[in-house]
Design a protein around this motif. Structure first.
Motif, short mmCIF file in Angstrom:
data_model
loop_
_atom_site.label_atom_id
_atom_site.label_comp_id
_atom_site.label_asym_id
_atom_site.label_seq_id
_atom_site.Cartn_x
_atom_site.Cartn_y
_atom_site.Cartn_z
N VAL A 157 0.62 -1.09 -0.09
CA VAL A 157 0.25 -0.33 -0.10
C VAL A 157 0.35 1.28 0.15
CG1 VAL A 157 -1.71 -0.81 0.80
CG2 VAL A 157 -0.31 -0.02 2.30
N VAL A 158 2.39 1.13 0.67
CA VAL A 158 2.91 1.88 0.20
C VAL A 158 2.95 2.57 -1.41
CG1 VAL A 158 5.10 2.99 0.94
CG2 VAL A 158 3.88 1.75 2.94
N ARG A 159 3.90 1.80 -1.57
CA ARG A 159 4.70 1.70 -3.14
C ARG A 159 3.16 2.33 -4.09
NH1 ARG A 159 9.81 0.36 -3.92
NH2 ARG A 159 10.26 -0.59 -1.60
N GLN A 160 2.04 1.79 -3.34
CA GLN A 160 0.76 2.30 -4.26
C GLN A 160 0.70 3.60 -4.25
OE1 GLN A 160 -2.55 -0.98 -2.57
NE2 GLN A 160 -1.11 -2.86 -4.53
N GLY A 161 1.14 4.35 -3.59
CA GLY A 161 0.56 4.96 -3.08
C GLY A 161 -0.55 5.69 -2.01
N GLN A 162 -0.94 4.84 -1.26
CA GLN A 162 -1.81 4.85 -0.16
C GLN A 162 -1.85 5.31 0.82
OE1 GLN A 162 -5.07 1.13 -0.63
NE2 GLN A 162 -3.86 0.65 -2.16
N ILE A 163 -0.96 4.85 1.27
CA ILE A 163 -0.18 5.31 2.65
C ILE A 163 1.25 6.86 2.77
CG2 ILE A 163 1.09 4.32 4.81
CD1 ILE A 163 -0.06 2.34 4.96
N LYS A 164 0.59 7.64 3.28
CA LYS A 164 0.84 8.78 2.66
C LYS A 164 1.74 9.16 4.51
CE LYS A 164 -0.78 10.14 -0.84
NZ LYS A 164 -1.86 8.98 -1.72
N PRO A 165 3.11 10.10 4.01
CA PRO A 165 3.61 10.44 5.26
C PRO A 165 2.80 10.75 6.42
CG PRO A 165 5.09 10.84 3.43
CD PRO A 165 3.54 10.93 2.47
N GLY A 166 2.56 10.44 7.13
CA GLY A 166 1.81 11.04 8.67
C GLY A 166 0.77 10.22 8.97
N ASP A 167 0.08 10.02 7.98
CA ASP A 167 -0.98 8.06 8.22
C ASP A 167 -0.81 8.00 9.64
OD1 ASP A 167 -2.31 9.60 6.03
OD2 ASP A 167 -1.79 7.70 4.84
N VAL A 168 -1.56 7.27 10.04
CA VAL A 168 -1.66 7.31 11.75
C VAL A 168 -2.53 5.69 11.15
CG1 VAL A 168 -3.11 7.15 14.10
CG2 VAL A 168 -2.16 9.06 12.60
N ILE A 169 -1.50 4.03 11.58
CA ILE A 169 -1.95 3.15 11.66
C ILE A 169 -1.55 2.38 12.09
CG2 ILE A 169 -0.53 0.87 10.01
CD1 ILE A 169 0.95 2.97 8.15
N ALA A 170 -3.09 1.30 12.25
CA ALA A 170 -3.04 0.50 13.72
C ALA A 170 -2.75 -0.88 13.36
CB ALA A 170 -4.27 0.66 14.65
N ALA A 171 -1.63 -1.25 13.89
CA ALA A 171 -1.04 -2.41 13.72
C ALA A 171 -0.90 -3.59 14.65
CB ALA A 171 0.04 -2.52 12.59
N SER A 172 -1.48 -5.08 14.26
CA SER A 172 -1.40 -5.68 15.44
C SER A 172 -1.25 -6.71 14.58
CB SER A 172 -3.09 -6.24 15.95
OG SER A 172 -3.79 -7.09 16.58
N GLY A 173 -0.32 -8.17 15.47
CA GLY A 173 0.48 -9.48 15.42
C GLY A 173 -0.75 -10.17 15.75
N PHE A 174 -1.55 -11.45 16.15
CA PHE A 174 -1.19 -12.13 16.68
C PHE A 174 -1.21 -13.76 15.98
CE2 PHE A 174 -4.76 -11.47 13.66
CZ PHE A 174 -5.30 -11.85 13.16
N GLY A 175 -0.78 -14.71 16.69
CA GLY A 175 -0.68 -16.45 16.76
C GLY A 175 0.42 -17.37 17.78
N ALA A 176 0.70 -17.62 16.59
CA ALA A 176 1.13 -19.41 18.12
C ALA A 176 1.85 -18.55 18.89
CB ALA A 176 2.20 -20.22 17.35
N GLY A 177 1.52 -19.29 20.67
CA GLY A 177 2.49 -18.97 21.68
C GLY A 177 1.61 -18.77 22.78
N LEU A 178 0.68 -18.17 22.98
CA LEU A 178 -0.32 -18.11 22.02
C LEU A 178 0.67 -16.50 22.31
CD1 LEU A 178 -4.11 -19.24 21.96
CD2 LEU A 178 -2.37 -19.17 20.13
N THR A 179 0.44 -15.75 21.44
CA THR A 179 0.98 -14.38 21.23
C THR A 179 0.21 -13.15 20.24
OG1 THR A 179 2.32 -14.77 19.30
CG2 THR A 179 4.14 -14.74 21.50
N TRP A 180 0.36 -11.87 20.94
CA TRP A 180 -0.23 -11.14 19.80
C TRP A 180 0.00 -9.55 20.94
CZ3 TRP A 180 -2.26 -13.32 24.39
CH2 TRP A 180 -2.37 -13.11 25.23
N GLY A 181 0.13 -8.72 20.00
CA GLY A 181 0.34 -7.02 20.29
C GLY A 181 0.16 -5.70 18.92
#
Length: 330
Positions: free
Chosen positions: A298-322
């Protein structure tokens, strides 16, 4: 005194050339495009041939991120490789360091399964915030095709191979606004890639365990319930630490595990569909690589612009999440 903030200044990604779509997979195991797509949202995945190493695709992703950031490999102080499928159990980050020619950088592997990229981002930030390092390369890369039982349609339809990377640099203003990371080992049995020992008696009374790792096993229902409950919670906690409300985010970037999970989490958080980043239809679940691959696209497609706020979340084995709340760019 180095700046104590961080900024994510470059992204890159890479994937194997071989594509296996659902129609092709239906010739390997009893399934269909309709069955897979309606349950997961996945249409195809990229698979590495036996000759392709994790280090190779991780290095390619890293080179793309370094180029976007406008630095050289000689500028790197630290390389973190988030992976559960290294080429070498002793670690693959150092091999990538050598491939890049990043002679000044220290390198190590970090294992937190599908949460690995978020855990790696938080780890990298601490080295920069304490003034130890200035330029960090974070790579999320996995080849779960190595560890899938291709006769088990519950798991083999899900996974693909790939690598994504970001460059994180010291910055006057801190673009990592907040984070929260969690683990719950009591649910460890829900998702495993476990070692299976084969006893070998060396001497009477002296027996060791030899063996290898067994294919991925997963309790899909338990993982789904875990994700749709814990992921919204952890994003809300990270937002609280960021002193932001959910309506302030521009993009929701979740680990690309299952479209049903993405839909359920975004609906629970009341995030409109147009703010939800999804590319798992073309990649499947690439574990620690999924968030940075989707980000890079999405960065290379120009959708995300400098200053955009992104909420990222990973989850999986462990179990772990963040979750991590960050602004793109400087």
């Amino acid at each position: 005194m180095l700046p104590s903030g961080i900024a994510i200044t470059g992204s890159g990604s890479a994937a194997p050339k071989t594509v296996l779509d659902n129609a092709g997979l239906s010739q390997v195991v009893e399934t269909s495009d309709e069955w897979i797509a309606t349950r997961t949202g996945i249409r195809e995945r990229k698979l590495a041939s036996p000759q392709v190493s994790l280090a190779a695709i991780a290095t390619e992703a890293a080179q793309n991120a370094i180029a976007m950031a406008g630095i050289t490999t000689a500028d790197l102080d630290l390389i973190i490789l988030a992976t559960s499928t290294p080429d070498d159990l002793f670690g693959t980050a150092s091999k990538i360091q050598a491939e890049l020619g990043a002679t000044k950088a220290v390198a190590f592997d970090l294992t937190a399964a599908c949460s690995g990229f978020v855990f790696g981002l938080v780890t990298a930030a601490q080295f920069i915030r304490t003034g130890v390092y200035k330029n960090v390369l974070l790579i999320g890369a996995d080849m779960l095709s190595r560890w899938v039982d291709w006769s088990d349609r519950r798991t083999c339809v899900l996974f693909g191979d790939g690598a994504g990377a970001v460059v994180i640099q010291a910055n006057e203003s801190d673009r990592l606004l907040g984070f929260e990371i969690c683990s719950d080992g009591t649910q460890n049995s829900s998702l495993n890639l476990s070692y299976q020992p084969r006893p070998q008696e060396l001497l009477p009374g002296v027996t060791v365990g030899l063996g290898s790792y067994q294919p991925v096993t997963m309790n899909g229902q338990e993982v789904y319930r875990f994700a749709v409950k814990r992921v919204p919670e952890v994003i809300e906690k990270a937002l609280y630490r960021s002193e932001l409300s959910i309506d302030r985010i521009d993009w929701l970037l979740l680990h690309q595990a299952n479209q049903r999970i993405l839909d359920a989490v975004s609906q629970r958080l009341k995030v409109p569909a147009e703010k939800v980043i999804s590319n798992l239809a073309r990649y499947g679940n690439t574990s620690a690589a999924s968030i940075p691959i989707a980000l890079d696209e999405v960065v290379r497609q120009g959708q995300i612009k400098p200053g955009d706020v992104i909420a990222a979340s990973g989850f999986g084995a462990g179990l772990t999440w963040g979750a991590a709340i960050f602004q793109w760019g400087r």
